[in-house]
Design a protein around this motif. Structure first.
Motif, PDB file in Angstrom:
ATOM      1  N   ASN A  92       0.679  -1.318  -0.144  1.00  0.00           N
ATOM      2  CA  ASN A  92       0.079  -0.087  -0.120  1.00  0.00           C
ATOM      3  C   ASN A  92       0.669   1.298   0.113  1.00  0.00           C
ATOM      4  O   ASN A  92       1.362   2.107   0.654  1.00  0.00           O
ATOM      5  CB  ASN A  92      -0.890   0.233   1.183  1.00  0.00           C
ATOM      6  CG  ASN A  92      -1.717   0.967   0.841  1.00  0.00           C
ATOM      7  OD1 ASN A  92      -1.659   2.052   0.609  1.00  0.00           O
ATOM      8  ND2 ASN A  92      -3.305   0.526   1.856  1.00  0.00           N
ATOM      9  N   LEU A  94       0.233   3.994  -0.886  1.00  0.00           N
ATOM     10  CA  LEU A  94       0.077   5.306  -1.747  1.00  0.00           C
ATOM     11  C   LEU A  94      -0.800   5.992   0.118  1.00  0.00           C
ATOM     12  O   LEU A  94      -0.808   7.428   0.361  1.00  0.00           O
ATOM     13  CB  LEU A  94      -1.303   5.373  -1.865  1.00  0.00           C
ATOM     14  CG  LEU A  94      -1.691   5.825  -3.909  1.00  0.00           C
ATOM     15  CD1 LEU A  94      -2.333   5.411  -4.328  1.00  0.00           C
ATOM     16  CD2 LEU A  94      -0.349   6.960  -4.037  1.00  0.00           C
ATOM     17  N   SER A  95      -0.452   4.987   1.252  1.00  0.00           N
ATOM     18  CA  SER A  95      -1.589   5.459   2.035  1.00  0.00           C
ATOM     19  C   SER A  95      -0.283   6.037   2.746  1.00  0.00           C
ATOM     20  O   SER A  95       0.742   5.869   3.221  1.00  0.00           O
ATOM     21  CB  SER A  95      -1.908   4.497   2.808  1.00  0.00           C
ATOM     22  OG  SER A  95      -2.321   4.774   4.075  1.00  0.00           O
ATOM     23  N   SER A  97       1.383   8.344   2.169  1.00  0.00           N
ATOM     24  CA  SER A  97       2.242   9.141   1.764  1.00  0.00           C
ATOM     25  C   SER A  97       2.307  10.665   0.501  1.00  0.00           C
ATOM     26  O   SER A  97       1.200  11.339   1.172  1.00  0.00           O
ATOM     27  CB  SER A  97       2.239   8.535   0.245  1.00  0.00           C
ATOM     28  OG  SER A  97       1.251   8.109  -0.820  1.00  0.00           O
ATOM     29  N   ASP A  98       3.018  11.097  -0.266  1.00  0.00           N
ATOM     30  CA  ASP A  98       3.355  12.196  -0.445  1.00  0.00           C
ATOM     31  C   ASP A  98       2.311  12.905  -1.900  1.00  0.00           C
ATOM     32  O   ASP A  98       1.651  13.655  -2.029  1.00  0.00           O
ATOM     33  CB  ASP A  98       4.104  13.026  -0.379  1.00  0.00           C
ATOM     34  CG  ASP A  98       5.087  13.147   0.159  1.00  0.00           C
ATOM     35  OD1 ASP A  98       4.140  13.184   1.383  1.00  0.00           O
ATOM     36  OD2 ASP A  98       7.104  13.153   0.228  1.00  0.00           O
ATOM     37  N   ASN A 103      -4.061  10.056   0.536  1.00  0.00           N
ATOM     38  CA  ASN A 103      -3.147   9.244   1.163  1.00  0.00           C
ATOM     39  C   ASN A 103      -3.800   9.707   2.654  1.00  0.00           C
ATOM     40  O   ASN A 103      -2.425   9.713   3.268  1.00  0.00           O
ATOM     41  CB  ASN A 103      -2.326  10.115   0.130  1.00  0.00           C
ATOM     42  CG  ASN A 103      -2.472  11.694   0.332  1.00  0.00           C
ATOM     43  OD1 ASN A 103      -3.632  12.394   0.734  1.00  0.00           O
ATOM     44  ND2 ASN A 103      -1.052  12.786   0.095  1.00  0.00           N
ATOM     45  N   GLN A 104      -5.175  10.253   3.078  1.00  0.00           N
ATOM     46  CA  GLN A 104      -4.801  10.842   4.161  1.00  0.00           C
ATOM     47  C   GLN A 104      -4.582   9.266   5.367  1.00  0.00           C
ATOM     48  O   GLN A 104      -5.530   7.893   4.746  1.00  0.00           O
ATOM     49  CB  GLN A 104      -6.216  11.208   4.392  1.00  0.00           C
ATOM     50  CG  GLN A 104      -6.273  12.720   3.814  1.00  0.00           C
ATOM     51  CD  GLN A 104      -7.365  13.191   3.755  1.00  0.00           C
ATOM     52  OE1 GLN A 104      -7.984  12.672   5.498  1.00  0.00           O
ATOM     53  NE2 GLN A 104      -8.180  14.502   3.870  1.00  0.00           N
ATOM     54  N   THR A 105      -4.167   9.524   6.460  1.00  0.00           N
ATOM     55  CA  THR A 105      -4.267   8.500   7.157  1.00  0.00           C
ATOM     56  C   THR A 105      -5.414   8.951   8.595  1.00  0.00           C
ATOM     57  O   THR A 105      -5.988   9.393   8.132  1.00  0.00           O
ATOM     58  CB  THR A 105      -3.203   8.638   8.246  1.00  0.00           C
ATOM     59  OG1 THR A 105      -2.954   9.883   8.529  1.00  0.00           O
ATOM     60  CG2 THR A 105      -1.744   7.683   7.339  1.00  0.00           C
ATOM     61  N   SER A 122      -9.349   8.198   2.386  1.00  0.00           N
ATOM     62  CA  SER A 122      -8.214   7.759   3.152  1.00  0.00           C
ATOM     63  C   SER A 122      -8.024   6.023   2.108  1.00  0.00           C
ATOM     64  O   SER A 122      -8.751   5.867   0.953  1.00  0.00           O
ATOM     65  CB  SER A 122      -8.325   7.190   4.304  1.00  0.00           C
ATOM     66  OG  SER A 122      -9.246   6.946   4.643  1.00  0.00           O
ATOM     67  N   GLY A 124      -5.364   4.893   0.335  1.00  0.00           N
ATOM     68  CA  GLY A 124      -4.194   4.098  -0.121  1.00  0.00           C
ATOM     69  C   GLY A 124      -4.745   3.443  -1.703  1.00  0.00           C
ATOM     70  O   GLY A 124      -6.138   3.915  -2.235  1.00  0.00           O
ATOM     71  N   THR A 125      -4.711   2.561  -2.074  1.00  0.00           N
ATOM     72  CA  THR A 125      -4.636   1.125  -3.328  1.00  0.00           C
ATOM     73  C   THR A 125      -5.719   0.695  -2.744  1.00  0.00           C
ATOM     74  O   THR A 125      -6.663   1.011  -3.778  1.00  0.00           O
ATOM     75  CB  THR A 125      -3.224   0.506  -3.220  1.00  0.00           C
ATOM     76  OG1 THR A 125      -3.131  -0.341  -2.577  1.00  0.00           O
ATOM     77  CG2 THR A 125      -1.738   1.426  -3.843  1.00  0.00           C
TER      78      THR A 125
END
Lengths: 159, 138
Positions: A92, A94-95, A97-98, A103-105, A122, A124-125
């Motif tokens: 994953n 994207l999670s 990342s920039d 990409n939000q957590t 949120s 990611g992939t």
């Protein structure tokens, strides 16, 4: 292929939009609430079956549906393989990342050990694969229903 | 069309990547291993509480699926590995299906694709030629 009675058609005209929105919601919120690509895709595909039976529609864009199906599967596989650059398949990347795509957590609420809410941006992939698989399932199940339905009913008309 | 050798090479590459993926799969702990925390359930009808142990696998899911920067149950701080690996997906089932066991979902999606191809090919052959010209096919 024959249409069904005006009562059925009117009800389906009214219910079409809410059912479609519900299916889209199940797909797009797959990473937040119960559900996901497979389930939401099945809901929208059943809507297509309802439309086919009630209105007797014979003109469908089968090539467009095939394209959506292949495209969804391709996006899914490519997203899985892109993780190879960071480690292994289905990493994953994207999670957190920039890259500004999903990409939000999730922030933990103070006082709660584990949060039960999350921003929609949120996942990611996981979110991308959810949408890709949702599109694929919509197109695939619709194609099966349309092909089989039109096959049976066309033969009936000829006889 | 594509050369036969290229096809076989692609197949072998795919199999190799799958084995590589399984090799790198995340650690879930032993299947029957009992974890550190437990769940307390309260039954209003019987007016008693039941305490169930969580397995190590449950604890892994709870600690890692929901948050990309999850808390280590022991130190209350996210470890480096958790910061990197957490899918930050609120729905744990989706996290398992698309992230932890994504290579299994590839197979599922491919089976669906093959099923659709089979249905379309079989029914297209069976159609009488007259229908093909008329066709609802766009």
């Amino acid at each position: 292929m024959e249409q069904m009675s005006p009562i059925v058609r009117t009800i389906i005209k009214i219910a079409f939009a809410p059912m479609f929105v519900f299916g889209a919601y199940i797909i797009l919120h797959g990473h937040l609430t119960p559900g996901g690509g497979f389930q939401g895709g099945a809901i929208i595909a059943s809507l297509m079956a309802l439309y086919l039976v009630a209105f007797g529609a014979t003109k469908w864009k089968k090539k467009l549906l095939s394209g959506i199906e292949s495209g969804g599967l391709l996006v899914f596989i490519i997203t899985g393989f892109l993780g190879l650059f960071s480690g292994y398949m289905f990493y994953n990347f994207l999670s957190g990342s920039d890259i500004p795509i999903f990409n939000q957590t999730i922030d933990l609420m103070p006082g709660w050990e584990h949060a039960n809410w999350a921003p929609i941006w949120s996942g990611g992939t996981v979110s991308i694969m959810n949408i890709a698989v949702g599109l694929e399932v919509i197109a695939a199940l619709s194609l099966i229903i349309i092909t089989m339905g039109l096959f049976v009913f066309d033969k009936k008309e000829d006889a | 069309m594509i050369n036969k050798g290229v096809k076989i090479a692609a197949l072998i590459l795919l199999i190799g990547l799958m084995i590589f993926t399984v090799w790198n799969m995340r650690d879930f702990g032993e299947p029957g291993e009992i974890g550190d925390s437990d769940v307390t359930l309260y039954s209003a009808e019987e007016n008693r509480t039941v305490i169930l142990d969580r397995t190590a696998m449950d604890e892994f899911y709870i600690a890692n699926t929901q948050s990309g920067e999850s808390l280590d149950p022991v130190t209350d701080e996210p470890s480096e590995e958790e910061k990197e690996n957490g899918p930050s997906t609120n729905n744990a089932v989706t996290a398992v299906v698309f992230d932890y066991r994504g290579f299994d979902t590839i197979g599922e999606a491919t089976v669906l694709f093959a099923a659709v191809s089979g249905v379309m090919i079989a029914l297209r052959v069976a159609l009488p030629p007259k229908d093909k010209k008329k066709g609802g096919d766009s």
